[in-house]
Design a protein around this motif. Structure first.
Motif, PDB file in Angstrom:
ATOM      1  N   LEU A  67       0.836  -1.206   0.000  1.00  0.00           N
ATOM      2  CA  LEU A  67       0.000   0.000   0.000  1.00  0.00           C
ATOM      3  C   LEU A  67       0.870   1.256   0.000  1.00  0.00           C
ATOM      4  CD1 LEU A  67      -2.707  -0.939   2.697  1.00  0.00           C
ATOM      5  CD2 LEU A  67      -2.764  -1.353   0.217  1.00  0.00           C
ATOM      6  N   GLU A  68       0.364   2.314  -0.629  1.00  0.00           N
ATOM      7  CA  GLU A  68       1.012   3.629  -0.562  1.00  0.00           C
ATOM      8  C   GLU A  68       1.027   4.078   0.899  1.00  0.00           C
ATOM      9  OE1 GLU A  68       2.228   5.310  -3.267  1.00  0.00           O
ATOM     10  OE2 GLU A  68       1.740   3.484  -4.388  1.00  0.00           O
ATOM     11  N   PRO A  69       2.045   4.906   1.270  1.00  0.00           N
ATOM     12  CA  PRO A  69       2.169   5.326   2.680  1.00  0.00           C
ATOM     13  C   PRO A  69       0.885   5.910   3.271  1.00  0.00           C
ATOM     14  CG  PRO A  69       4.107   6.016   1.453  1.00  0.00           C
ATOM     15  CD  PRO A  69       3.176   5.403   0.448  1.00  0.00           C
ATOM     16  N   LEU A  70       0.178   6.751   2.498  1.00  0.00           N
ATOM     17  CA  LEU A  70      -1.026   7.395   3.014  1.00  0.00           C
ATOM     18  C   LEU A  70      -2.092   6.346   3.336  1.00  0.00           C
ATOM     19  CD1 LEU A  70      -1.730  10.405   3.468  1.00  0.00           C
ATOM     20  CD2 LEU A  70      -2.975  10.344   1.283  1.00  0.00           C
ATOM     21  N   ARG A  71      -2.198   5.349   2.447  1.00  0.00           N
ATOM     22  CA  ARG A  71      -3.197   4.295   2.662  1.00  0.00           C
ATOM     23  C   ARG A  71      -2.759   3.358   3.781  1.00  0.00           C
ATOM     24  NH1 ARG A  71      -6.338   2.255  -2.276  1.00  0.00           N
ATOM     25  NH2 ARG A  71      -7.047   4.386  -1.864  1.00  0.00           N
ATOM     26  N   GLN A  72      -1.455   3.131   3.823  1.00  0.00           N
ATOM     27  CA  GLN A  72      -0.899   2.320   4.915  1.00  0.00           C
ATOM     28  C   GLN A  72      -1.275   2.931   6.269  1.00  0.00           C
ATOM     29  OE1 GLN A  72       3.472   1.885   5.209  1.00  0.00           O
ATOM     30  NE2 GLN A  72       3.230   0.207   3.737  1.00  0.00           N
ATOM     31  N   ASP A  73      -1.104   4.239   6.376  1.00  0.00           N
ATOM     32  CA  ASP A  73      -1.442   4.939   7.623  1.00  0.00           C
ATOM     33  C   ASP A  73      -2.937   4.835   7.911  1.00  0.00           C
ATOM     34  OD1 ASP A  73       1.171   5.641   7.833  1.00  0.00           O
ATOM     35  OD2 ASP A  73       0.898   7.756   7.287  1.00  0.00           O
ATOM     36  N   ALA A  74      -3.738   5.009   6.872  1.00  0.00           N
ATOM     37  CA  ALA A  74      -5.195   4.959   7.059  1.00  0.00           C
ATOM     38  C   ALA A  74      -5.616   3.576   7.542  1.00  0.00           C
ATOM     39  CB  ALA A  74      -5.908   5.309   5.748  1.00  0.00           C
ATOM     40  N   ALA A  75      -5.063   2.533   6.904  1.00  0.00           N
ATOM     41  CA  ALA A  75      -5.411   1.158   7.284  1.00  0.00           C
ATOM     42  C   ALA A  75      -5.011   0.905   8.743  1.00  0.00           C
ATOM     43  CB  ALA A  75      -4.734   0.161   6.348  1.00  0.00           C
ATOM     44  N   GLN A  76      -3.804   1.344   9.080  1.00  0.00           N
ATOM     45  CA  GLN A  76      -3.313   1.145  10.450  1.00  0.00           C
ATOM     46  C   GLN A  76      -4.206   1.857  11.470  1.00  0.00           C
ATOM     47  OE1 GLN A  76      -0.174  -0.616  11.115  1.00  0.00           O
ATOM     48  NE2 GLN A  76      -1.192  -0.704  13.099  1.00  0.00           N
ATOM     49  N   ARG A  77      -4.592   3.085  11.125  1.00  0.00           N
ATOM     50  CA  ARG A  77      -5.447   3.882  12.030  1.00  0.00           C
ATOM     51  C   ARG A  77      -6.791   3.177  12.251  1.00  0.00           C
ATOM     52  NH1 ARG A  77      -7.784   6.566  15.137  1.00  0.00           N
ATOM     53  NH2 ARG A  77      -8.768   8.626  15.007  1.00  0.00           N
ATOM     54  N   ILE A  78      -7.377   2.629  11.192  1.00  0.00           N
ATOM     55  CA  ILE A  78      -8.685   1.948  11.286  1.00  0.00           C
ATOM     56  C   ILE A  78      -8.536   0.638  12.054  1.00  0.00           C
ATOM     57  CG2 ILE A  78     -10.509   0.834   9.945  1.00  0.00           C
ATOM     58  CD1 ILE A  78      -9.792   2.923   7.686  1.00  0.00           C
ATOM     59  N   PHE A  79      -7.489  -0.131  11.701  1.00  0.00           N
ATOM     60  CA  PHE A  79      -7.221  -1.396  12.390  1.00  0.00           C
ATOM     61  C   PHE A  79      -7.093  -1.147  13.895  1.00  0.00           C
ATOM     62  CE2 PHE A  79      -4.655  -4.832  14.049  1.00  0.00           C
ATOM     63  CZ  PHE A  79      -4.994  -5.944  13.299  1.00  0.00           C
ATOM     64  N   ASP A  80      -6.271  -0.170  14.261  1.00  0.00           N
ATOM     65  CA  ASP A  80      -6.039   0.122  15.679  1.00  0.00           C
ATOM     66  C   ASP A  80      -7.315   0.583  16.381  1.00  0.00           C
ATOM     67  OD1 ASP A  80      -3.426  -0.551  15.307  1.00  0.00           O
ATOM     68  OD2 ASP A  80      -2.663   1.508  15.248  1.00  0.00           O
ATOM     69  N   ALA A  81      -8.105   1.392  15.696  1.00  0.00           N
ATOM     70  CA  ALA A  81      -9.343   1.893  16.305  1.00  0.00           C
ATOM     71  C   ALA A  81     -10.267   0.725  16.671  1.00  0.00           C
ATOM     72  CB  ALA A  81     -10.049   2.857  15.348  1.00  0.00           C
ATOM     73  N   CYS A  82     -10.397  -0.238  15.757  1.00  0.00           N
ATOM     74  CA  CYS A  82     -11.274  -1.392  16.012  1.00  0.00           C
ATOM     75  C   CYS A  82     -10.714  -2.259  17.138  1.00  0.00           C
ATOM     76  CB  CYS A  82     -11.462  -2.210  14.740  1.00  0.00           C
ATOM     77  SG  CYS A  82     -12.370  -1.332  13.455  1.00  0.00           S
ATOM     78  N   ILE A  83      -9.391  -2.426  17.161  1.00  0.00           N
ATOM     79  CA  ILE A  83      -8.766  -3.229  18.211  1.00  0.00           C
ATOM     80  C   ILE A  83      -8.913  -2.536  19.567  1.00  0.00           C
ATOM     81  CG2 ILE A  83      -6.548  -4.114  19.053  1.00  0.00           C
ATOM     82  CD1 ILE A  83      -7.775  -5.572  16.542  1.00  0.00           C
ATOM     83  N   ASN A  84      -8.788  -1.204  19.563  1.00  0.00           N
ATOM     84  CA  ASN A  84      -8.900  -0.448  20.822  1.00  0.00           C
ATOM     85  C   ASN A  84     -10.337  -0.352  21.324  1.00  0.00           C
ATOM     86  OD1 ASN A  84      -6.168   0.010  20.801  1.00  0.00           O
ATOM     87  ND2 ASN A  84      -6.318   2.039  19.851  1.00  0.00           N
ATOM     88  N   GLU A  85     -11.295  -0.383  20.414  1.00  0.00           N
ATOM     89  CA  GLU A  85     -12.704  -0.204  20.784  1.00  0.00           C
ATOM     90  C   GLU A  85     -13.568  -1.305  20.169  1.00  0.00           C
ATOM     91  OE1 GLU A  85     -13.932   1.961  22.833  1.00  0.00           O
ATOM     92  OE2 GLU A  85     -12.378   3.514  23.019  1.00  0.00           O
ATOM     93  N   PRO A  86     -13.290  -2.559  20.515  1.00  0.00           N
ATOM     94  CA  PRO A  86     -14.016  -3.661  19.854  1.00  0.00           C
ATOM     95  C   PRO A  86     -15.511  -3.698  20.198  1.00  0.00           C
ATOM     96  CG  PRO A  86     -12.606  -4.504  21.606  1.00  0.00           C
ATOM     97  CD  PRO A  86     -12.274  -3.060  21.438  1.00  0.00           C
ATOM     98  N   TYR A  87     -15.884  -3.071  21.320  1.00  0.00           N
ATOM     99  CA  TYR A  87     -17.307  -3.078  21.678  1.00  0.00           C
ATOM    100  C   TYR A  87     -18.116  -2.260  20.680  1.00  0.00           C
ATOM    101  CZ  TYR A  87     -21.347  -3.573  24.715  1.00  0.00           C
ATOM    102  OH  TYR A  87     -22.568  -3.927  25.220  1.00  0.00           O
ATOM    103  N   MET A  88     -17.477  -1.246  20.085  1.00  0.00           N
ATOM    104  CA  MET A  88     -18.195  -0.387  19.141  1.00  0.00           C
ATOM    105  C   MET A  88     -18.422  -1.088  17.804  1.00  0.00           C
ATOM    106  SD  MET A  88     -18.769   2.072  21.056  1.00  0.00           S
ATOM    107  CE  MET A  88     -19.411   3.428  20.070  1.00  0.00           C
TER     108      MET A  88
END
Lengths: 344, 344
Positions: free
Chosen positions: B213-234
């Motif tokens: 993935l391009e760096p910008l998309r890499q960052d976006a994917a990481q941000r989304i992945f982390d958000a779901c892992i941090n807030e799995p109840y949501m």
């Protein structure tokens, strides 16, 4: 044997999901009219045979001794919505036997429809055994136990006289002797015995025509059949397949759904009994399969045709009510059924 | 091609129902690690790709401009229960974009659990778009439209800039160019495009690892992945598969369910993406299939093993809570997955 795909669920121009299954149509003489898939395999009939499980209640004279109405006898054959009318009728059946909801061993269940659940919630109540979709059947079992003069407690156990009697009647009606190996526990805690679909179809051919039955059983079957036809709302309820079909066909067919994609029917004018099962247990597919069997097998008037059309091809809707696809029988399934028509 | 039976539903000593399906496991290089059944057939991904549909929201800078929290970004990827916390969070997301629930075009839906429905009933309310399991995704779409400076009305239409952008990102992530012919309307009214399972698996391998993935998309994917892992109840809520697995695996896996038996996952430590579909659309089977993939593919500690054991073999219960059977993977399915392990 891999059962054929019988029902497609479409979205846009594609098939999104599909359902496989097997079907047996048997005539009153016990001859197979149409067999689709592995109709010889053992299947748990679940709630689809409640009308047959009600035979001992009537044949023994218990239904008469308890003065059960058509509505109450229909409820004894029901997988109902747990609406007020269903729960109240089950309560009255129990009262007639000198019992209460505390005697029910089916377990509690929320009413199927949100508006009926809301009534309980607003009254600060939780559901009890009366709301269980099987409460009428259980009230019938309890009434039978009372009239038989046996202990009511434990009436759901395979060894209880009521369940033993039902097992005997089922073996006689299906012609299939069952062993403990094929006994499962139904969702409402009673035993359910697996037999082949063609055995259940044979039982429902006899149930609808009386052919081959002793006079006492013939009368019992007729009484139960008529009760369900006269009170189809008690068999299921608002917006339900069984109620709609029995209302719309005014005595031409008896139909009854069961959990895990089972469906049974009697078509007296043809002398047919029908039993079918969707492999994966989906009710949406079992309903389309049954509607398709009726559409192909019967001559329909305009209102019957209109009713069945909506049941053979129910839409798949978005949450805004737009049509996104349709559930529909496969052409191959239609061909198999049409190939079994008398003209062929 | 007939997909293999992967999951049995037993009752007593018999298999009562069975579920067929297909599975694709792909590595970060796009190579197929394990293919079960017709993994090349087009499948509507439905809600299983919500995390990928959220990429434009983050990549465009809209999520940052709107100051979306991890919980809100997780809700944008959710098929939630419609609990108070979910509906309220969707309302806040809309407020941050200067919008309200009236702007949602997903349609209303009752909360999944009776206790959450009861809260609405007792407050004399009916459900609205905020309770729709997709409300967070829609709030994200609306926020993106606002930041893009385009008309928000009609944001669910395939021709709307938001949906066009999502389609582009999906084509890039899956490597599969889709035509109008494979476009269906999802239950929440947005377009859903059918692609092969291995294409979705490839997309989730990239989502979880960032590889290719391009760096910008890499960052976006990481941000989304982390958000779901941090807030799995949501992402789902009480007593839900996705929440339990993401809570229990603490960052080792991302999983997301979709309607009609679809499930997707990322397993970053292996570099794998997973996509699967149960032929008949049953969620109960898709969950067992996904739990089985995770159990076979991952080295588990004690608590992870215990969690998965309950999800690989969930019991079939009576309404009194007694065990009547079990839902379980077939031996053949286990063999197919084990055959794909690196050691083999």
């Amino acid at each position: 044997m891999t059962n054929p795909a019988l029902v497609d669920v479409t979205r846009g121009q594609l098939t999104e999901s599909l359902h496989r299954g097997s079907v047996a149509v048997v005539d009153a003489g016990g001859k197979l009219v149409c067999g689709v898939g592995d109709f010889d395999a053992r299947v748990f009939p679940r709630s689809a045979i409640k009308a047959l499980q009600a035979i001992p209640l009537v044949e023994s004279g218990a239904a008469e001794a308890l003065d059960l109405s058509d509505a109450e006898l229909s409820l004894a054959c029901a997988s109902h919505n747990g609406e007020e009318v269903h729960a109240n009728s089950a309560r009255v059946m129990l009262m007639k036997a000198g019992l209460t909801e505390d005697d029910l061993e089916c377990g509690p269940q929320w009413p199927k429809r949100m508006e009926d659940a809301a009534k309980l919630i607003l009254a600060d109540e939780t559901p009890c055994g009366l709301h269980n979709n099987c409460s009428g059947k259980h009230a019938g079992f309890l009434g039978l136990a009372k009239v038989m003069g046996v202990e009511t407690k434990g009436y759901v156990e395979p060894s209880h006289p009521v369940q033993r009697e039902i097992r005997n009647v089922m073996e006689q009606m299906t012609g299939d002797i069952v062993s403990e190996d094929v006994c499962g526990t139904d969702g409402c805690s009673i035993p359910t015995y697996a037999s082949p679909l063609n055995s259940f179809a044979r039982a429902f051919a006899a149930f609808g025509t009386g052919e081959g039955l002793e006079p006492l059983r013939q009368d019992a079957a007729q009484r139960i059949f008529d009760a369900c036809i006269n009170e189809p709302y008690m068999v299921a309820g608002a917006d339900r397949f069984c109620t709609k079909v029995m209302e719309g066909f005014r005595g031409r067919v008896f139909v009854k759904t069961g959990a895990e994609g089972v469906f049974c029917a009697s078509i007296p004018e043809l002398g047919y009994g029908v039993a079918l099962k969707c492999d994966d247990g989906a009710t949406r597919a079992a309903e389309v399969m049954m509607a398709t069997v009726l559409e192909v097998m019967l001559e329909l008037d305009e209102s019957e045709a209109k009713l069945l059309d909506g049941l053979v091809n129910p839409p798949v809707l978005t949450r805004r009510g737009a049509e996104a696809g349709v559930i529909r029988p496969r052409q191959e399934f239609l061909q198999m059924l049409k190939g079994a028509l008398p003209a062929n």
